[in-house]
Design a protein around this motif. Structure first.
Motif, PDB file in Angstrom:
ATOM      1  N   PRO A  79      12.955   2.387  -2.397  1.00  0.00           N
ATOM      2  CA  PRO A  79      11.762   1.516  -2.174  1.00  0.00           C
ATOM      3  C   PRO A  79      11.902   1.328  -0.731  1.00  0.00           C
ATOM      4  O   PRO A  79      12.751   1.183   0.065  1.00  0.00           O
ATOM      5  CB  PRO A  79      12.408   0.165  -2.877  1.00  0.00           C
ATOM      6  N   ALA A  80      10.474   0.860  -0.044  1.00  0.00           N
ATOM      7  CA  ALA A  80      10.391   0.740   1.167  1.00  0.00           C
ATOM      8  C   ALA A  80       9.306  -0.518   1.204  1.00  0.00           C
ATOM      9  O   ALA A  80       8.321  -0.438   0.385  1.00  0.00           O
ATOM     10  CB  ALA A  80       9.883   1.857   2.094  1.00  0.00           C
ATOM     11  N   THR A  81       9.552  -1.733   1.891  1.00  0.00           N
ATOM     12  CA  THR A  81       8.558  -2.686   2.069  1.00  0.00           C
ATOM     13  C   THR A  81       8.026  -2.711   3.718  1.00  0.00           C
ATOM     14  O   THR A  81       8.628  -2.673   4.529  1.00  0.00           O
ATOM     15  CB  THR A  81       9.410  -4.085   1.804  1.00  0.00           C
ATOM     16  N   PHE A  82       6.485  -2.900   3.617  1.00  0.00           N
ATOM     17  CA  PHE A  82       6.156  -2.926   4.977  1.00  0.00           C
ATOM     18  C   PHE A  82       4.897  -4.145   4.953  1.00  0.00           C
ATOM     19  O   PHE A  82       4.558  -4.347   3.719  1.00  0.00           O
ATOM     20  CB  PHE A  82       5.457  -1.868   5.469  1.00  0.00           C
ATOM     21  N   ARG A  83       4.790  -4.856   5.970  1.00  0.00           N
ATOM     22  CA  ARG A  83       3.593  -5.661   5.976  1.00  0.00           C
ATOM     23  C   ARG A  83       2.307  -5.161   6.434  1.00  0.00           C
ATOM     24  O   ARG A  83       2.507  -4.483   7.410  1.00  0.00           O
ATOM     25  CB  ARG A  83       3.788  -6.926   6.881  1.00  0.00           C
ATOM     26  N   ALA A  84       1.168  -5.401   5.794  1.00  0.00           N
ATOM     27  CA  ALA A  84      -0.088  -4.886   6.000  1.00  0.00           C
ATOM     28  C   ALA A  84      -1.113  -5.688   5.877  1.00  0.00           C
ATOM     29  O   ALA A  84      -1.145  -6.684   5.161  1.00  0.00           O
ATOM     30  CB  ALA A  84      -0.280  -3.575   5.188  1.00  0.00           C
ATOM     31  N   GLU A  85      -2.030  -5.307   6.696  1.00  0.00           N
ATOM     32  CA  GLU A  85      -3.477  -6.334   6.774  1.00  0.00           C
ATOM     33  C   GLU A  85      -4.646  -5.505   5.833  1.00  0.00           C
ATOM     34  O   GLU A  85      -4.788  -4.408   6.168  1.00  0.00           O
ATOM     35  CB  GLU A  85      -3.844  -6.502   8.020  1.00  0.00           C
ATOM     36  N   VAL A  86      -5.064  -6.227   4.892  1.00  0.00           N
ATOM     37  CA  VAL A  86      -6.186  -5.420   4.187  1.00  0.00           C
ATOM     38  C   VAL A  86      -7.429  -6.436   4.436  1.00  0.00           C
ATOM     39  O   VAL A  86      -7.387  -7.512   4.338  1.00  0.00           O
ATOM     40  CB  VAL A  86      -6.012  -5.556   2.661  1.00  0.00           C
ATOM     41  N   HIS A  87      -8.489  -5.727   4.652  1.00  0.00           N
ATOM     42  CA  HIS A  87      -9.694  -6.487   5.068  1.00  0.00           C
ATOM     43  C   HIS A  87     -10.425  -7.121   3.854  1.00  0.00           C
ATOM     44  O   HIS A  87     -11.220  -8.111   4.192  1.00  0.00           O
ATOM     45  CB  HIS A  87     -10.632  -5.546   5.830  1.00  0.00           C
ATOM     46  N   ARG A  88     -10.353  -6.595   2.670  1.00  0.00           N
ATOM     47  CA  ARG A  88     -11.234  -7.339   1.554  1.00  0.00           C
ATOM     48  C   ARG A  88     -10.084  -7.299   0.455  1.00  0.00           C
ATOM     49  O   ARG A  88      -9.639  -6.562  -0.139  1.00  0.00           O
ATOM     50  CB  ARG A  88     -12.373  -6.595   1.156  1.00  0.00           C
ATOM     51  N   GLY A  89      -9.732  -8.779   0.256  1.00  0.00           N
ATOM     52  CA  GLY A  89      -8.785  -9.001  -0.772  1.00  0.00           C
ATOM     53  C   GLY A  89      -7.344  -8.804  -0.500  1.00  0.00           C
ATOM     54  O   GLY A  89      -6.964  -8.552   0.334  1.00  0.00           O
ATOM     55  N   VAL A  90      -6.590  -8.630  -1.653  1.00  0.00           N
ATOM     56  CA  VAL A  90      -5.222  -8.271  -1.639  1.00  0.00           C
ATOM     57  C   VAL A  90      -5.045  -7.048  -2.720  1.00  0.00           C
ATOM     58  O   VAL A  90      -5.568  -6.982  -3.849  1.00  0.00           O
ATOM     59  CB  VAL A  90      -4.375  -9.275  -2.078  1.00  0.00           C
ATOM     60  N   ARG A  91      -4.405  -5.913  -2.481  1.00  0.00           N
ATOM     61  CA  ARG A  91      -3.996  -4.848  -3.010  1.00  0.00           C
ATOM     62  C   ARG A  91      -3.038  -5.216  -4.136  1.00  0.00           C
ATOM     63  O   ARG A  91      -2.091  -5.969  -4.098  1.00  0.00           O
ATOM     64  CB  ARG A  91      -3.602  -3.644  -2.174  1.00  0.00           C
TER      65      ARG A  91
END
Length: 481
Positions: free
Chosen positions: A180-192
């Motif tokens: 498992p690997a966790t990263f922080r990401a920005e999504v432009h529309r909504g949340v995945r």
């Protein structure tokens, strides 16, 4: 000190704009690394040096009003021994700095705004994980999300941009259990959501290095390269910047005319004896206007702005010159209101090389007391003069030399203290935003850096007439014709 202020002004014009352009370009276009660090910090040092140079000039020589700056320029351009005015100089000086100053200001404003927008929105560093992955043999693949946490939305809408911690499972290098690997990401529309896929970069042989991901593959690539903005956003910013640079070039050319090189006076030139009579408004009517082209002989340059004699007519202030063919308007790359009291009464030659029938013809007023004032003559006026008189022979004296009169050359001594303070704040803000530290403070710091010069000027109450720190010399009208 007068010549020193002129040199400082020219140096700041070149170095300041170059520093802004290099800083913006380096931050926007270069990958993270020693080259970008060296480029952006060198640019910040250059901008700080410009602020220090301007401040030192004002402190040493004293701040003066813009009108007094014009007087200093005229005093520096006068010849020690005035000539008789019967002969013309064989060579005229070139005039490039007025165009450079106007173009520099027109380019610096949008560049500074774009710079602080990208500084506030950009990522200052790619991070340790992205750096380790970028230095190894990484791959970018679409991987399903197995967990979502730490969601932060930019707005109340369910479709607003968001940041969240996403967890994916990286394939083991030898067929073992997924890592498992966790990263922080920005999504432009909504949340995945769990089960959705994201482009993820990782090293197949070293899943222990972690992973980085984003909502698009280009954003992942930009993050690995250390780009401050994704490629698409940077491209849009670059295009807007290019449009602003083109507009700045057009503004400088429209206000001052194209930069001029040195020119040799020939027999095909037109020369008129002229006397400066003050400032007036000139009305330039479209070609073919039955009313013809002439000058409004009123003395208030600001009056009549709404009283156009015909739709499409252009009205602008000019320095009016009395000649034997009537009053001739000379358009200056300076404030006519400030220049007129200094130049009224000066006698000399108005000369230009005949050109086309459209636009404005480069012309120069060569005063009998040794200074050369560049300007532009409406082409219709030049054509009228050519048709109304027979060219008179004139004498060219190769031994006669003039000094170029640049009325705005002493601007370095006229900068308000509030603008200097605001510029210093902007440079400090830019330096802070270059630090590899992220956080919500970046947006507010960028706003402060962008508006600091104007805000400090307003706070210090310098919108009114500034106070000169050196006594103003009496206005000299010049020799009468």
């Amino acid at each position: 000190m007068s010549a020193g202020a002129v040199r400082v002004g020219r140096g700041v014009t070149v170095v300041g704009v170059a520093g802004l352009v290099v800083l913006a370009g380096g931050w926007l276009l270069l990958d993270a690394g020693p080259l970008r660090t060296a480029v952006v910090w060198a640019a910040v040092a250059a901008l700080a040096g410009c602020v220090v140079a301007l401040t030192g000039t004002v402190l040493r020589a004293g701040r003066v009003t813009p009108a007094r700056g014009y007087e200093l320029a005229l005093d520096a351009a006068r010849a020690p021994a005035p000539g008789t005015g019967t002969a013309l100089p064989a060579v005229l000086h070139g005039s490039r700095w007025p165009w450079a100053r106007v173009t520099a200001v027109a380019l610096a404003v949008p560049t500074a705004l774009m710079l602080f927008c990208t500084l506030g929105a950009g990522t200052p560093d790619r991070g340790a994980v992205a750096g380790r992955i970028a230095d190894a043999d990484y791959v970018i693949k679409e991987l399903p999300v197995v967990a979502v946490g730490g969601v932060e939305r930019a707005g109340s809408s369910s479709r607003a941009s968001s940041e969240a911690d996403y967890t994916v499972r990286l394939p083991a290098p030898h067929g073992g259990a997924a890592v498992p690997a966790t990263f922080r990401a920005e999504v432009h529309r909504g949340v995945r959501q769990v089960g959705d896929t994201l482009p993820v970069a990782y090293v197949p042989q070293r899943p222990d290095l972690g992973a980085v991901g984003a909502d698009t593959r280009s954003a992942v690539e930009a993050q690995l390269a250390g780009r401050t903005l994704p490629y698409g956003t940077a491209a849009v910013a670059g295009v807007l910047w290019g449009v602003a640079a083109l507009a700045a070039f057009c503004v400088g050319t429209a206000v001052t005319g194209p930069p001029r090189g040195g020119r040799r006076v020939g027999k095909d030139w037109t020369a008129l004896r002229a006397t400066a009579a003050g400032v007036a408004e000139h009305v330039e009517r479209p070609t073919g206007d039955d009313a013809g082209t002439g000058a409004d002989t009123g003395t208030d340059a600001g009056a009549g702005a709404g009283s156009r004699s015909k739709k499409g007519s252009a009205r602008y202030a000019c320095l009016m010159l009395h000649t034997d063919t009537g009053d001739v308007p000379l358009r200056l790359a300076a404030s006519h209101r400030r220049a007129a009291p200094l130049l009224t009464g000066a006698a000399g030659w108005l000369l230009w090389k005949p050109a086309g029938s459209r636009g404005k013809v480069p012309a120069d007023f060569v005063a009998d007391d040794g200074w050369q004032l560049p300007g532009r003559l409406p082409a219709a006026e030049a054509a009228r003069i050519a048709a109304a008189r027979t060219p008179d022979p004139f004498t060219v004296d190769t031994a006669r030399h003039t000094r170029l009169l640049e009325l705005g050359s002493h601007w370095a001594r006229t900068v308000p203290a509030g603008v200097l303070l605001g510029a210093a704040v902007s440079v400090v803000a830019a330096g802070a935003l270059l630090l590899p530290v992220d956080g919500g403070w970046r947006a507010w710091t960028a706003v402060a850096g962008a508006v600091a010069p104007l805000l400090c000027w307003m706070i210090t109450g310098l919108f009114g007439a500034p106070r000169a720190t050196t006594p103003a010399a009496p206005v000299e009208a010049g020799p009468a014709a």
